[in-house]
Structures are given as structure tokens and as C-alpha cells.
Design an enzyme around this catalytic site. Structure first.
Site, PDB file in Angstrom:
ATOM      1  N   LEU A   1      11.655   7.339  -5.164  1.00 54.05           N
ATOM      2  CA  LEU A   1      10.357   7.346  -4.487  1.00 54.05           C
ATOM      3  C   LEU A   1      10.292   6.202  -3.485  1.00 54.05           C
ATOM      4  O   LEU A   1      10.764   5.096  -3.754  1.00 54.05           O
ATOM      5  CB  LEU A   1       9.218   7.203  -5.500  1.00 54.05           C
TER       6      LEU A   1
ATOM      7  N   ASP B   1      14.190  -1.952  -4.411  1.00 53.03           N
ATOM      8  CA  ASP B   1      14.452  -3.023  -3.440  1.00 53.03           C
ATOM      9  C   ASP B   1      15.208  -4.140  -4.164  1.00 53.03           C
ATOM     10  O   ASP B   1      14.701  -5.253  -4.342  1.00 53.03           O
ATOM     11  CB  ASP B   1      13.138  -3.534  -2.859  1.00 53.03           C
TER      12      ASP B   1
ATOM     13  N   GLN C   1      15.710  -7.437  -2.316  1.00 54.48           N
ATOM     14  CA  GLN C   1      14.433  -8.150  -2.236  1.00 54.48           C
ATOM     15  C   GLN C   1      14.139  -8.857  -3.560  1.00 54.48           C
ATOM     16  O   GLN C   1      13.732 -10.028  -3.586  1.00 54.48           O
ATOM     17  CB  GLN C   1      13.312  -7.162  -1.910  1.00 54.48           C
TER      18      GLN C   1
ATOM     19  N   HIS D   1       4.979   2.470  -7.512  1.00 53.97           N
ATOM     20  CA  HIS D   1       4.027   1.354  -7.607  1.00 53.97           C
ATOM     21  C   HIS D   1       3.169   1.505  -8.861  1.00 53.97           C
ATOM     22  O   HIS D   1       2.869   0.526  -9.543  1.00 53.97           O
ATOM     23  CB  HIS D   1       3.075   1.355  -6.411  1.00 53.97           C
TER      24      HIS D   1
ATOM     25  N   GLY E   1       0.813  -1.210   0.000  1.00 54.92           N
ATOM     26  CA  GLY E   1       0.000   0.000   0.000  1.00 54.92           C
ATOM     27  C   GLY E   1       0.842   1.254   0.000  1.00 54.92           C
ATOM     28  O   GLY E   1       2.027   1.220  -0.335  1.00 54.92           O
TER      29      GLY E   1
HETATM   30  O1  PAF Z   1       8.142  -4.371  -1.508  1.00 58.20           O
HETATM   31  C1  PAF Z   1       7.122  -4.502  -0.798  1.00 58.20           C
HETATM   32  O2  PAF Z   1       6.233  -3.646  -0.777  1.00 58.20           O
HETATM   33  C2  PAF Z   1       6.968  -5.743   0.071  1.00 58.20           C
HETATM   34  O3  PAF Z   1       8.192  -6.145   0.583  1.00 58.20           O
HETATM   35  C3  PAF Z   1       6.261  -6.899  -0.660  1.00 58.20           C
HETATM   36  C4  PAF Z   1       7.059  -7.388  -1.843  1.00 58.20           C
HETATM   37  C5  PAF Z   1       4.892  -6.455  -1.123  1.00 58.20           C
HETATM   38  C6  PAF Z   1       6.090  -8.080   0.303  1.00 58.20           C
HETATM   39  O4  PAF Z   1       5.346  -7.728   1.423  1.00 58.20           O
END
Ligand code: PAF
Length: 291
Positions: free
Chosen positions: A185, A151, A154, A37, A31
Site C-alpha cells: 500500500l 520506507d 527512512q 497508516h 495524510g
Molecule cells: O513517511 C512519511 O509519510 C513522511 O516521510 C514522514 C515520516 C511523515 C515525514 O514527513
């Protein structure tokens, strides 16, 4: 756009598309949707028949000293943004739908999840990310899932477990979206005061300093990192780390060659910020490509 809150409702909503052989794109989010996003949702919209945006602030990836309670939440605003970018489904489950009583499984990715963010935030951070993203992949069974390059570690962790566990999904990483002055951002930028917002430019300036050092012929990782740290000191920001690593394994590089990821983290006021850039050095031609 349809809002669904349970796995059963998500699967039911996706069934006709799956039966018709249509492609499904998933954009997992916590969110507080910003332009970064939105760029992922747009990319998913361009490339798929059906677009699912998930909205779940995952408690498992927050450490005890992190900002779970304060994490920005605005479901209506997020729904409006997802709809405006053409999402078909918003999956916003409550915590007990994702972690029902008795939940006891963790996905742990050795190696790539351990340095940098793994070391700073604790092993439970990437365990929490890998576990929830594995679940989201199983819930939505997307053809493609979209993540931001901001990220970078990640994304590398997710690519690793998707390969290791034979999950039939393409993990698509999309470019970092920046403000005009270079600030990447982030939902956490909302925590910055006006003065901190100015000092937060230390991260993108440090990446520029690293690029400049490579463009000037620098190949020694420690010297390039020192140039980046100097740029941060000018804005009175002390990095948690400045690291030059292999973009897939996150192992440190001493002399840079091929693709190198320059990764930076720093606390500015109450916001913990990260940023990165990939530099490609072609040793034969001595040409450095910067992105
Ligand atoms: O990058 C994010 O917003 C979060 O780490 C994700 C990938 C939605 C997992 O909760």
C-alpha cells in the site's frame, strides 16, 4: 478526537497526560491515510494511553521534480480515518507553523541516508525527513513513534538520528501492509491506471523471486538481484535499483549472511514505487527465514 494546528495547542493538549505519567504514541504522516497508516494508528492505540497523529505534507522532503503540488490531500477523510482508529489528537499544522520565517536548521544523517533513496531523490530528501521528524519528536515528545517498514531506509535514518541525538523516543517500525495480490500500500498507488496497477506487481514479484533464489541456496547478492530484475522484466518494469543491503547501515552486501534487506524502486507510469523484504540467512544451519 481533538484537532490542533499549533505547537502551543499540541503541548497544552498533551500536558495533562504528561503530568499524569501517561504514555504518548505519535504516528507521523503526510495524510492520504490508507490501511498501512491505519495499522500504525491501531498499533499506537494498543500500546499507549494517548495517540497523536500528525498530518503534514512536508515540502522540505520533496525534490523540485517531485509531486508536492499533486500529492493527494484530504484532511476530512484523514481526520475520519484517524478518529475511527482511536486517535486522540490530530496535529495538522500549516507550513508556516513548522517552518516559520527565518527557519535555517537542517538535520543531516550521514551514511545511511546517502545510497538508494538518497541517491535517487537527492540528499535534500532525507534531510527534509530527518529535520521534520526531529521537530515532530520535539513538538509532541512521544514515548514511541510509529513508522512503516515500507520506507525501510527512512526508518533506518530516523533510528540513527534518534540514537545520535539522544532523543528519548522508541522508534517502532511496523510491517508492510499489502493488497491481496501483494502490492504494497502507498499513497502513490492512487496515480496508477488499471494497466499500471497490474504492472506494479513487478515489485512484490521481484521480492518473491529474491526469496526463491535464497531458498534455493543462493547467497551471491548479484545473482539474487538478477533474479529479481528478471521477474520485473516479465511485467515490463525497469527498476531504478534492486539492492541487497545491511538493514541498519544500508551498506551493500556481496555475499548474504544474517539479516539482509532487499530494496527495490521503480517508476510505473507517473508513480514512483518502492518495496522491500528482509531475509535472514543463518550461515551455520543454512536456513533462510523470509519475511
Ligand atoms: O513517511 C512519511 O509519510 C513522511 O516521510 C514522514 C515520516 C511523515 C515525514 O514527513
Amino acid at each position: 478526537m481533538q484537532l490542533v494546528r499549533t505547537v502551543a495547542a499540541l503541548r497544552e493538549a498533551l500536558l495533562p497526560a504528561r503530568r499524569a505519567g501517561q504514555t504518548i504514541g505519535l504516528v507521523p504522516t503526510m495524510g492520504a491515510l490508507h490501511e498501512g497508516h491505519r495499522s500504525l494508528i491501531r498499533r499506537a492505540r494498543e500500546e499507549n494511553d494517548v495517540v497523536v497523529v500528525s498530518l503534514f505534507v512536508n515540502p522540505a522532503q520533496f525534490g523540485p521534480d517531485e509531486d508536492l503540488a499533486a500529492y493527494p490531500r484530504d484532511e476530512q477523510g484523514d481526520a475520519d480515518a484517524a478518529r475511527a482508529e482511536g486517535a486522540d489528537l490530530l496535529f495538522a499544522p500549516p507550513v508556516q507553523e513548522v517552518y516559520p520565517p527565518g527557519f535555517s536548521t537542517t538535520v543531516h544523517v550521514a551514511g545511511v541516508s546517502e545510497p538508494l533513496e538518497g541517491a535517487q531523490r537527492g540528499a535534500s530528501h532525507f534531510d527534509g525527513v530527518a529535520t521534520v521528524v526531529t521537530k515532530l519528536f520535539n513538538m509532541a515528545q512521544p514515548d514511541v513513534a510509529y513508522f512503516g517498514q515500507k520506507d525501510a531506509q527512512q526508518a533506518a535514518v530516523i533510528r540513527r538520528f534518534a540514537r545520535d541525538l539522544d532523543i528519548p523516543v522508541r522508534v517502532q517500525t511496523c510491517p508492510i501492509v499489502r493488497e491481496d495480490d501483494g502490492l504494497a500500500l502507498s499513497s502513490r498507488n492512487a496515480y496508477l491506471t488499471a494497466d499500471e496497477r497490474r504492472r506494479a506487481l513487478a515489485l512484490s514479484r521481484a521480492l518473491q523471486a529474491a526469496r526463491d533464489a535464497v531458498a534455493a541456496g543462493g547467497r551471491d547478492a548479484a545473482a539474487i538481484a538478477a533474479a529479481a530484475r528478471e521477474a520485473m522484466a516479465e511485467l515490463d518494469v525497469e527498476p531504478e535499483y534492486v539492492a541487497l543491503v545491511d538493514p541498519e547501515t544500508f551498506l551493500p552486501m556481496d555475499t548474504i549472511e544474517g539479516d539482509v534487506l532487499v530494496a527495490i524502486a521503480a517508476r510505473v507510469g507517473r508513480a514512483r514505487l518502492i518495496d522491500n523484504a528482509t531475509i535472514t540467512v543463518n550461515i551455520d544451519s543454512e536456513v533462510a527465514t523470509l519475511r
